[in-house]
Design a protein around this motif. Structure first.
Motif, PDB file in Angstrom:
ATOM      1  N   TRP A  28      -8.788   2.135  -3.069  1.00  0.00           N
ATOM      2  CA  TRP A  28      -8.191   2.130  -4.409  1.00  0.00           C
ATOM      3  C   TRP A  28      -8.273   3.490  -5.082  1.00  0.00           C
ATOM      4  O   TRP A  28      -7.335   3.915  -5.774  1.00  0.00           O
ATOM      5  CB  TRP A  28      -8.893   1.096  -5.304  1.00  0.00           C
ATOM      6  CG  TRP A  28      -8.539  -0.327  -5.005  1.00  0.00           C
ATOM      7  CD1 TRP A  28      -9.263  -1.218  -4.265  1.00  0.00           C
ATOM      8  CD2 TRP A  28      -7.358  -1.022  -5.411  1.00  0.00           C
ATOM      9  NE1 TRP A  28      -8.626  -2.426  -4.200  1.00  0.00           N
ATOM     10  CE2 TRP A  28      -7.447  -2.340  -4.894  1.00  0.00           C
ATOM     11  CE3 TRP A  28      -6.232  -0.677  -6.161  1.00  0.00           C
ATOM     12  CZ2 TRP A  28      -6.467  -3.309  -5.109  1.00  0.00           C
ATOM     13  CZ3 TRP A  28      -5.258  -1.631  -6.372  1.00  0.00           C
ATOM     14  CH2 TRP A  28      -5.355  -2.925  -5.857  1.00  0.00           C
ATOM     15  N   PHE A  29      -9.389   4.191  -4.923  1.00  0.00           N
ATOM     16  CA  PHE A  29      -9.627   5.413  -5.686  1.00  0.00           C
ATOM     17  C   PHE A  29      -9.833   6.611  -4.767  1.00  0.00           C
ATOM     18  O   PHE A  29     -10.566   6.525  -3.766  1.00  0.00           O
ATOM     19  CB  PHE A  29     -10.837   5.248  -6.607  1.00  0.00           C
ATOM     20  CG  PHE A  29     -10.750   4.058  -7.512  1.00  0.00           C
ATOM     21  CD1 PHE A  29      -9.711   3.942  -8.424  1.00  0.00           C
ATOM     22  CD2 PHE A  29     -11.697   3.036  -7.452  1.00  0.00           C
ATOM     23  CE1 PHE A  29      -9.614   2.842  -9.260  1.00  0.00           C
ATOM     24  CE2 PHE A  29     -11.605   1.926  -8.277  1.00  0.00           C
ATOM     25  CZ  PHE A  29     -10.561   1.826  -9.182  1.00  0.00           C
TER      26      PHE A  29
ATOM     27  N   THR B 216       0.838  -1.192   0.000  1.00  0.00           N
ATOM     28  CA  THR B 216       0.000   0.000   0.000  1.00  0.00           C
ATOM     29  C   THR B 216       0.870   1.238   0.000  1.00  0.00           C
ATOM     30  O   THR B 216       2.015   1.213   0.456  1.00  0.00           O
ATOM     31  CB  THR B 216      -0.929   0.031   1.233  1.00  0.00           C
ATOM     32  OG1 THR B 216      -0.129   0.031   2.419  1.00  0.00           O
ATOM     33  CG2 THR B 216      -1.856  -1.177   1.227  1.00  0.00           C
ATOM     34  N   VAL B 217       0.297   2.331  -0.493  1.00  0.00           N
ATOM     35  CA  VAL B 217       1.032   3.584  -0.624  1.00  0.00           C
ATOM     36  C   VAL B 217       0.351   4.646   0.233  1.00  0.00           C
ATOM     37  O   VAL B 217      -0.881   4.794   0.171  1.00  0.00           O
ATOM     38  CB  VAL B 217       1.063   4.042  -2.103  1.00  0.00           C
ATOM     39  CG1 VAL B 217       1.844   5.348  -2.235  1.00  0.00           C
ATOM     40  CG2 VAL B 217       1.659   2.962  -2.987  1.00  0.00           C
TER      41      VAL B 217
ATOM     42  N   GLN C 197       0.069   7.768  -7.355  1.00  0.00           N
ATOM     43  CA  GLN C 197      -0.661   6.501  -7.396  1.00  0.00           C
ATOM     44  C   GLN C 197      -2.162   6.724  -7.563  1.00  0.00           C
ATOM     45  O   GLN C 197      -2.854   5.909  -8.183  1.00  0.00           O
ATOM     46  CB  GLN C 197      -0.393   5.700  -6.119  1.00  0.00           C
ATOM     47  CG  GLN C 197      -0.818   4.244  -6.209  1.00  0.00           C
ATOM     48  CD  GLN C 197      -0.026   3.473  -7.248  1.00  0.00           C
ATOM     49  OE1 GLN C 197       1.188   3.551  -7.312  1.00  0.00           O
ATOM     50  NE2 GLN C 197      -0.743   2.740  -8.094  1.00  0.00           N
ATOM     51  N   LYS C 198      -2.687   7.816  -7.011  1.00  0.00           N
ATOM     52  CA  LYS C 198      -4.103   8.141  -7.196  1.00  0.00           C
ATOM     53  C   LYS C 198      -4.435   8.279  -8.686  1.00  0.00           C
ATOM     54  O   LYS C 198      -5.468   7.789  -9.153  1.00  0.00           O
ATOM     55  CB  LYS C 198      -4.443   9.453  -6.479  1.00  0.00           C
ATOM     56  CG  LYS C 198      -4.388   9.387  -4.968  1.00  0.00           C
ATOM     57  CD  LYS C 198      -4.612  10.766  -4.367  1.00  0.00           C
ATOM     58  CE  LYS C 198      -4.459  10.743  -2.848  1.00  0.00           C
ATOM     59  NZ  LYS C 198      -4.614  12.105  -2.266  1.00  0.00           N
ATOM     60  N   ILE C 199      -3.555   8.951  -9.420  1.00  0.00           N
ATOM     61  CA  ILE C 199      -3.779   9.157 -10.848  1.00  0.00           C
ATOM     62  C   ILE C 199      -3.638   7.843 -11.607  1.00  0.00           C
ATOM     63  O   ILE C 199      -4.442   7.518 -12.486  1.00  0.00           O
ATOM     64  CB  ILE C 199      -2.792  10.214 -11.387  1.00  0.00           C
ATOM     65  CG1 ILE C 199      -3.110  11.580 -10.768  1.00  0.00           C
ATOM     66  CG2 ILE C 199      -2.850  10.294 -12.907  1.00  0.00           C
ATOM     67  CD1 ILE C 199      -2.135  12.671 -11.152  1.00  0.00           C
ATOM     68  N   ILE C 200      -2.622   7.052 -11.228  1.00  0.00           N
ATOM     69  CA  ILE C 200      -2.396   5.767 -11.914  1.00  0.00           C
ATOM     70  C   ILE C 200      -3.601   4.844 -11.736  1.00  0.00           C
ATOM     71  O   ILE C 200      -4.090   4.238 -12.692  1.00  0.00           O
ATOM     72  CB  ILE C 200      -1.113   5.095 -11.395  1.00  0.00           C
ATOM     73  CG1 ILE C 200       0.115   5.859 -11.889  1.00  0.00           C
ATOM     74  CG2 ILE C 200      -1.039   3.638 -11.853  1.00  0.00           C
ATOM     75  CD1 ILE C 200       1.425   5.315 -11.364  1.00  0.00           C
ATOM     76  N   ASN C 201      -4.103   4.748 -10.514  1.00  0.00           N
ATOM     77  CA  ASN C 201      -5.234   3.860 -10.254  1.00  0.00           C
ATOM     78  C   ASN C 201      -6.451   4.232 -11.087  1.00  0.00           C
ATOM     79  O   ASN C 201      -7.099   3.379 -11.703  1.00  0.00           O
ATOM     80  CB  ASN C 201      -5.596   3.884  -8.768  1.00  0.00           C
ATOM     81  CG  ASN C 201      -4.577   3.164  -7.900  1.00  0.00           C
ATOM     82  OD1 ASN C 201      -3.626   2.577  -8.410  1.00  0.00           O
ATOM     83  ND2 ASN C 201      -4.757   3.221  -6.591  1.00  0.00           N
ATOM     84  N   LEU C 202      -6.764   5.527 -11.097  1.00  0.00           N
ATOM     85  CA  LEU C 202      -7.949   5.965 -11.842  1.00  0.00           C
ATOM     86  C   LEU C 202      -7.766   5.860 -13.350  1.00  0.00           C
ATOM     87  O   LEU C 202      -8.743   5.722 -14.088  1.00  0.00           O
ATOM     88  CB  LEU C 202      -8.289   7.411 -11.465  1.00  0.00           C
ATOM     89  CG  LEU C 202      -9.154   7.594 -10.218  1.00  0.00           C
ATOM     90  CD1 LEU C 202      -9.291   9.071  -9.884  1.00  0.00           C
ATOM     91  CD2 LEU C 202     -10.526   6.970 -10.409  1.00  0.00           C
ATOM     92  N   SER C 203      -6.525   5.915 -13.809  1.00  0.00           N
ATOM     93  CA  SER C 203      -6.297   5.853 -15.265  1.00  0.00           C
ATOM     94  C   SER C 203      -6.637   4.489 -15.845  1.00  0.00           C
ATOM     95  O   SER C 203      -6.739   4.347 -17.070  1.00  0.00           O
ATOM     96  CB  SER C 203      -4.833   6.197 -15.582  1.00  0.00           C
ATOM     97  OG  SER C 203      -3.948   5.185 -15.120  1.00  0.00           O
TER      98      SER C 203
ATOM     99  N   PRO D 185      -1.701  -0.615 -10.743  1.00  0.00           N
ATOM    100  CA  PRO D 185      -2.589  -0.156  -9.658  1.00  0.00           C
ATOM    101  C   PRO D 185      -2.145  -0.722  -8.311  1.00  0.00           C
ATOM    102  O   PRO D 185      -1.756  -1.893  -8.213  1.00  0.00           O
ATOM    103  CB  PRO D 185      -3.961  -0.727 -10.064  1.00  0.00           C
ATOM    104  CG  PRO D 185      -3.851  -1.021 -11.517  1.00  0.00           C
ATOM    105  CD  PRO D 185      -2.426  -1.376 -11.773  1.00  0.00           C
ATOM    106  N   ARG D 186      -2.188   0.102  -7.289  1.00  0.00           N
ATOM    107  CA  ARG D 186      -1.837  -0.324  -5.936  1.00  0.00           C
ATOM    108  C   ARG D 186      -2.771   0.363  -4.942  1.00  0.00           C
ATOM    109  O   ARG D 186      -3.234   1.477  -5.173  1.00  0.00           O
ATOM    110  CB  ARG D 186      -0.378   0.023  -5.618  1.00  0.00           C
ATOM    111  CG  ARG D 186       0.637  -0.665  -6.512  1.00  0.00           C
ATOM    112  CD  ARG D 186       2.024  -0.084  -6.351  1.00  0.00           C
ATOM    113  NE  ARG D 186       2.600  -0.429  -5.051  1.00  0.00           N
ATOM    114  CZ  ARG D 186       3.790   0.026  -4.656  1.00  0.00           C
ATOM    115  NH1 ARG D 186       4.503   0.828  -5.443  1.00  0.00           N
ATOM    116  NH2 ARG D 186       4.266  -0.321  -3.477  1.00  0.00           N
TER     117      ARG D 186
END
Length: 595
Positions: A285-286, A122-123, A133-139, A273-274
């Motif tokens: 996650w988001f 987790t981050v 990571q917030k941007i990566i997950n939603l992308s 995603p993390r």
């Protein structure tokens, strides 16, 4: 700032060093350098994207001139209207809202951190890495959304296609290929978002540039090969399949380019995603804020998509494939004027008016004279630009309308010149001045309107769109006017918007600003219709020119090369006469611009 890890054994280009090797520091000097680098990369990237658009449009237009010689209107209509609408719908609904939200940045830039070797599950959400990571997950959301959108859109296209469209050779195969192509672009959406947030514009330019060339070449080759094997109906053997295969190849190039770049130069594991955790160690996650913003943009994108693609939706719904092909063909030619001439004028005008009129309503006695000067100068420029569009429109109406058949026959041959395309293109010529006047009047509104006025305009735009749909149904369904009806609906839509904008302009300039009586009279004169229209002699000369060129088009024609030369010669002679009568109007325009 946010950080991403890259492979350290890869030598980076200078642009990527500038846009990506930015570290998080608290010093003002470092922030200044970062801002400078971002601005430099943005300007460079914007220039590259403009060049990409120019090259892609020229390449596409040049391709069409060859392809159209071997493609019938029905095939071109399905490919350019229905299948392109399918592609745009899947991509727009699946990714547009998330792309807008994730590229806003809110001040953060995803950059490189070569020293972060953390592999924790987790981050921390509040850390720089967490922001990334917030941007990566939603992308990644557009990918599952794209599965649903692609399936539903393709199923709709297959099961609800009109019989004439469904029976087109390779129709189902082409729909599937366009659907797979759209989903393929969604698969690399996380990589696209990462590249844009790191200002790696060259990656997009390179991938799309190569993709456009590959698409053009494949479409051309398959169309030419299909022309050799014409069936008994003399239609192209491959038809819409050539366009579908070419689009699929474009997607493969995009995927290969993005995936190859990131695999070779980035630690791809950190783009996965993390889970995130907040201060209370709650895992998620988001990010709620970004997710909410993305949902808001997605809702807006639905309306935006309808406004942007409304003409394609209407003609795909209410017209035959042949009418769709003719409309796509005509727009391909007619919109060149809008893209090359009207758009730069609108953008320049919008900037100029906003600069001139920024302080015009500030209550400052010292600025009264300069404010009035700015007002009169702006109105003179605005009316001059409208006069220019009217004169240009008269050229299109009185000359171009009678030479569309000649142009089409020379460029793409008799398959199109013997169809309704010349007549529809002539109708589009009547629509050109309406586009020009609407563009410049709306540019003025956008430059000076208050936030409250712009909010009100948004509601009016919904009403205008409803009027467009209603008029389209009347013209195309009730009167069965086909492509003519869609052009008429567009003209009606822009005319109502011109009326709204002109009413705003009149109220803006005639607003009580302690004018003298003579100043009010001068403003009214400048805003009058008689000031905007050319002199009566000029109008008469244009009308006579139209009568003569119409007679030439009907009686001399353009079927043979000799007839084309005679017909064109008569048009040149009339143009010289009109230029002599209109020289004073042109000189007046030049004088007004100089002042």
């Amino acid at each position: 700032m946010s950080t991403i890890k890259r492979k350290t054994n890869v030598k980076l280009s200078s642009q990527e060093d500038e846009s990506n090797n930015v570290t998080t520091t608290g010093s003002d000097q470092s922030e200044s350098k970062n801002i400078s680098r971002i601005l430099s990369s943005s300007v460079s990237g914007a220039s590259s994207l403009v060049i990409l658009q120019l090259i892609s449009r020229l390449a596409t237009f040049g391709l069409h001139q060859i392809v159209l010689r071997y493609t019938d209107p029905a095939t071109f209509g399905i490919a350019s209207v229905q299948l392109e609408l399918l592609l745009a719908t899947i991509l727009f609904l699946s990714r547009e809202g998330f792309r807008c939200a994730l590229l806003r940045g809110d001040g953060d830039t995803i950059v490189v951190d070569n020293n972060d070797n953390s592999k924790e599950k987790t981050v921390p959400a509040d850390s720089a890495k967490g922001s990334m990571q917030k941007i990566i997950n939603l992308s990644y959301i557009p990918i599952p959304a794209g599965i649903i959108t692609t399936f539903l859109a393709c199923a709709f296209y297959v099961y609800y296609a009109p019989e004439e469209t469904f029976n087109t050779p390779y129709y189902v195969t082409s729909v599937v290929l366009y659907g797979i192509s759209a989903f393929g672009e969604l698969i690399i959406e996380p990589l696209y978002v990462t590249a844009m947030n790191n200002l790696i514009f060259k990656l997009r330019v390179s991938c799309e540039g190569v993709g456009v060339i590959v698409r053009c070449v494949i479409t051309l080759v398959l169309t030419l090969l299909g022309a050799r094997g014409n069936d008994e109906k003399n239609s192209n053997a491959f038809g819409i399949l050539a366009f579908a295969v070419a689009q699929f190849a474009f997607t493969l190039v995009m995927m290969a380019g993005y995936i190859g770049y990131f695999v070779s130069k980035w630690d791809i594991s950190l783009l996965m995603p993390r889970k995130l955790r907040d201060k209370n160690n709650k895992e998620f996650w988001f990010d709620d804020h970004l997710f909410s913003l993305a949902r808001t943009f997605t809702k807006q994108s639905i309306l935006k998509h309808i406004l942007t693609e409304g003409d394609k939706m209407l003609i795909a719904w209410l017209s035959s494939p042949a009418d769709q092909g003719i409309y796509a063909f005509v727009v391909n030619y007619g919109s060149l004027v809008a893209r090359i001439l009207f758009q730069p004028l609108e953008e320049t005008g919008r900037t100029l008016f906003s600069k001139l009129l920024t302080n015009v309503d500030k209550k400052d006695e010292k600025m009264v004279n300069s404010q009035k000067t700015a007002l009169f100068t702006s109105l003179k420029i605005l009316t001059t630009l409208i006069k220019f569009h009217i004169l240009l429109g008269l050229l299109f109406i009185c000359f171009a309308t009678n030479y569309t058949g000649t142009l089409i026959d020379l460029l793409v041959g008799s398959v199109w010149s013997q169809s309704l395309a010349p007549i529809v293109l002539s109708a589009y010529c009547l629509y050109v001045p309406i586009m020009g006047v609407n563009g410049i009047t709306e540019a003025f509104v956008a430059a000076v309107a208050t936030e409250e006025t712009l909010s009100t305009l948004n509601y009016w735009l919904i009403a205008f769109s409803a009027g467009f749909v209603g008029s389209g149904i009347i013209f195309m369904k009730v009167f069965s006017a086909g492509a003519f009806g869609l052009i008429a609906a567009n003209a009606f839509n822009l005319s109502t918007r011109i009326t709204w904008s002109w009413n705003f302009i009149q109220n803006y300039f005639l607003k009580n600003r302690n004018y003298s009586q003579s100043e009010v009279e001068e403003l009214r004169r400048m805003l009058s219709l008689s000031n905007l229209l050319p002199r009566l002699l000029v109008l008469i000369s244009f009308f006579i020119a139209w009568v003569v060129t119409f007679w030439s088009n009907e009686h001399i024609g353009w079927v043979t090369m000799g007839a084309k030369i005679k017909h064109t010669g008569i048009g040149c002679f009339c143009a010289i006469i009109v230029a002599g009568d209109g020289s004073f109007s042109i000189a007046g325009l030049a004088s007004a611009m100089d002042q």
